[in-house]
Design a protein around this motif. Structure first.
Motif: not given
Length: 60
Positions: A12, A21, A25, A29
């Motif tokens: 990221y 994304m 995801e 993150t």
């Protein structure tokens, strides 16, 4: 792209396009960023304590 380049690219980057994304995801993150923030805050506390101890030593 070779294997070494793939390893160097962070998962990221600040300001990246989030539309690519998935929701999973994004959750992963966010969790990783929370962990990184905690790591940064712990290091900041440690460095502040070291600085405070040095300042106290030299004021004596």
């Amino acid at each position: 792209m070779d294997e070494e380049e793939a390893r160097k690219k962070p998962p990221y980057e600040l300001g990246q396009d989030l539309s690519l994304m998935s929701a999973e995801e994004l959750r992963a993150t966010i969790a990783a960023l929370h962990e990184e923030i905690a790591r940064l805050e712990a290091d900041l506390i440690s460095k502040s304590a070291s600085r405070d101890a040095a300042e106290a030593f030299f004021k004596s």
